[in-house]
Design an enzyme around this catalytic site. Structure first.
Site, PDB file in Angstrom:
ATOM      1  N   ARG A  60      32.292  47.685  68.623  1.00  0.00           N
ATOM      2  CA  ARG A  60      32.443  47.086  67.293  1.00  0.00           C
ATOM      3  C   ARG A  60      33.415  47.923  66.481  1.00  0.00           C
ATOM      4  O   ARG A  60      33.369  49.158  66.566  1.00  0.00           O
ATOM      5  CB  ARG A  60      31.068  47.080  66.596  1.00  0.00           C
ATOM      6  CG  ARG A  60      31.049  46.337  65.282  1.00  0.00           C
ATOM      7  CD  ARG A  60      29.659  46.433  64.645  1.00  0.00           C
ATOM      8  NE  ARG A  60      29.599  47.504  63.670  1.00  0.00           N
ATOM      9  CZ  ARG A  60      28.470  47.960  63.113  1.00  0.00           C
ATOM     10  NH1 ARG A  60      27.300  47.425  63.432  1.00  0.00           N
ATOM     11  NH2 ARG A  60      28.498  48.931  62.223  1.00  0.00           N
ATOM     12  N   HIS A 109      22.546  40.119  59.898  1.00  0.00           N
ATOM     13  CA  HIS A 109      22.475  39.709  61.300  1.00  0.00           C
ATOM     14  C   HIS A 109      21.388  40.478  62.019  1.00  0.00           C
ATOM     15  O   HIS A 109      20.889  41.505  61.539  1.00  0.00           O
ATOM     16  CB  HIS A 109      23.827  39.876  61.992  1.00  0.00           C
ATOM     17  CG  HIS A 109      24.388  41.261  61.925  1.00  0.00           C
ATOM     18  ND1 HIS A 109      24.985  41.768  60.796  1.00  0.00           N
ATOM     19  CD2 HIS A 109      24.428  42.259  62.844  1.00  0.00           C
ATOM     20  CE1 HIS A 109      25.372  43.008  61.018  1.00  0.00           C
ATOM     21  NE2 HIS A 109      25.039  43.335  62.261  1.00  0.00           N
ATOM     22  N   ASP A 158      25.424  45.737  57.779  1.00  0.00           N
ATOM     23  CA  ASP A 158      25.875  47.008  58.361  1.00  0.00           C
ATOM     24  C   ASP A 158      26.051  48.088  57.294  1.00  0.00           C
ATOM     25  O   ASP A 158      26.707  47.851  56.259  1.00  0.00           O
ATOM     26  CB  ASP A 158      27.200  46.814  59.110  1.00  0.00           C
ATOM     27  CG  ASP A 158      27.007  45.989  60.382  1.00  0.00           C
ATOM     28  OD1 ASP A 158      25.905  46.034  60.960  1.00  0.00           O
ATOM     29  OD2 ASP A 158      27.962  45.297  60.786  1.00  0.00           O
ATOM     30  N   HIS A 209      19.751  42.990  59.141  1.00  0.00           N
ATOM     31  CA  HIS A 209      20.417  44.003  58.322  1.00  0.00           C
ATOM     32  C   HIS A 209      21.845  43.601  57.963  1.00  0.00           C
ATOM     33  O   HIS A 209      22.458  42.726  58.585  1.00  0.00           O
ATOM     34  CB  HIS A 209      20.458  45.347  59.056  1.00  0.00           C
ATOM     35  CG  HIS A 209      21.327  45.318  60.285  1.00  0.00           C
ATOM     36  ND1 HIS A 209      20.950  44.692  61.445  1.00  0.00           N
ATOM     37  CD2 HIS A 209      22.572  45.825  60.517  1.00  0.00           C
ATOM     38  CE1 HIS A 209      21.911  44.810  62.347  1.00  0.00           C
ATOM     39  NE2 HIS A 209      22.907  45.489  61.808  1.00  0.00           N
TER      40      HIS A 209
HETATM   41  C1  SIN Z   1      25.156  45.112  65.284  1.00  0.00           C
HETATM   42  O1  SIN Z   1      24.259  45.182  64.469  1.00  0.00           O
HETATM   43  O2  SIN Z   1      26.317  45.360  65.025  1.00  0.00           O
HETATM   44  C2  SIN Z   1      24.838  44.679  66.710  1.00  0.00           C
HETATM   45  C3  SIN Z   1      24.887  43.207  66.816  1.00  0.00           C
HETATM   46  C4  SIN Z   1      24.682  42.734  68.236  1.00  0.00           C
HETATM   47  O3  SIN Z   1      24.586  43.559  69.156  1.00  0.00           O
HETATM   48  O4  SIN Z   1      24.613  41.522  68.443  1.00  0.00           O
END
Ligand code: SIN
Length: 290
Positions: free
Chosen positions: A263, A248, A105, A103
């Site tokens: 995050r 990612h 974000d 995805h």
């Molecule tokens: C996310 O999608 O921000 C999580 C990424 C992760 O936990 O590596």
């Protein structure tokens, strides 16, 4: 774009990703350092820093050097004092984790984030890596007829597709937006694919079957290891990704171990369609940027 100071870095793969050395992200950064980090981010699409020690306040302050911060619609799940922090956490009680499918974000926002900065303090002994994929590389690898076909299309991105499935209640209504399928990066002018499995629902103007088949083909195309890099976390690592040109996936292969951190997500601008962007980029850069 010219970097004002040189950072010491090592590229992960030819497609994307670089580990940056010699920067203490907790220290007050000079504007030249911020410019150099931004330059590295735009050049490598995702950059990584090891051995960082960030308090919540320092993490937030660092994110703010790159823009205003996004508050996730699932804010109640965040840190109570700091709504800008999104908790990323898994342990022996986790049945699933955030971001397990490829995805971008919150691409459902009208102005999706420009980037995200994930800081993990606790990581499993083995596993828990994050995969990143370059949407420039994915676009570049398509045939010319397919590139031309896609450039005229838009796609709908809907937060309800993912969050309501898990019975999560957002602090504001789920965002739903229509974005170009081929977007142009606002800083590099490069074309990229802008659809993802988590948020994209359909391509208006196509029949349901056409839309489903086209999106499935693109999702599978994007998942080519040649467009990817894989980051092996250590405690106190930071990953900073350019959300405008990457996707990612968090790999949940470490149950029941713990993996934990926060995050911050930096606000961005509305994705620009390739056709409209071409006329802007043909003008003088100063005029195009105005
Ligand atoms: C996310 O999608 O921000 C999580 C990424 C992760 O936990 O590596």
């Amino acid at each position: 774009m010219k970097s004002p100071i040189q950072l010491d870095f090592r590229a992960l793969t030819p497609a994307l990703g670089a580990e940056v050395f010699g920067v203490d992200l907790a220290a007050p950064l000079s504007q030249a350092q911020v410019d150099a980090i931004r330059h590295a981010l735009v050049a490598h699409q995702v950059i990584f820093f090891r051995d960082q020690r960030l308090s919540h306040a320092q993490h937030i302050a660092l994110g703010r050097r790159f823009g205003s911060l996004h508050v996730h619609p699932l804010a109640p799940a965040n840190h109570p004092q700091h709504p800008e922090l999104l908790r990323i956490h898994a342990d022996e009680s986790s049945a699933r984790v955030a971001g397990e499918s490829w995805h971008t974000d919150v691409s459902c926002e009208e102005e999706p984030p420009m980037g995200s900065m994930l800081y993990l303090t606790e990581v499993p002994e083995a596993g828990g890596d994050t995969m990143f994929a370059s949407m420039y590389a994915a676009y570049d690898a398509l045939s010319k007829p397919m590139q031309q076909f896609l450039e005229g299309l838009t796609a709908v991105h809907d937060g309800a597709k993912v969050w309501s499935r898990y019975g999560m209640t957002p602090s504001r209504p789920f965002a739903r937006s229509e974005h170009p399928v081929v977007a142009v990066h606002p800083e590099t002018g490069r074309k990229l694919l802008f659809v993802n499995r988590v948020f994209t629902t359909h391509v208006p103007g196509l029949s349901d079957r056409e839309s489903e088949a086209l999106l499935e083909m693109l999702y599978r195309h994007i998942e080519n290891p040649r467009f990817m890099c894989r980051f092996r976390w250590q405690p106190n690592s930071v990953a900073f990704w350019d959300n405008r040109c990457t996707q990612h996936q968090a790999i949940f292969d470490y149950f029941p171990a713990r993996r934990s951190g926060y995050r911050v997500t930096i606000n961005g601008t509305r994705p620009l369609a390739a056709a409209r962007a071409e006329s802007a980029w043909k003008r003088e850069p100063a005029e195009a940027a105005a």
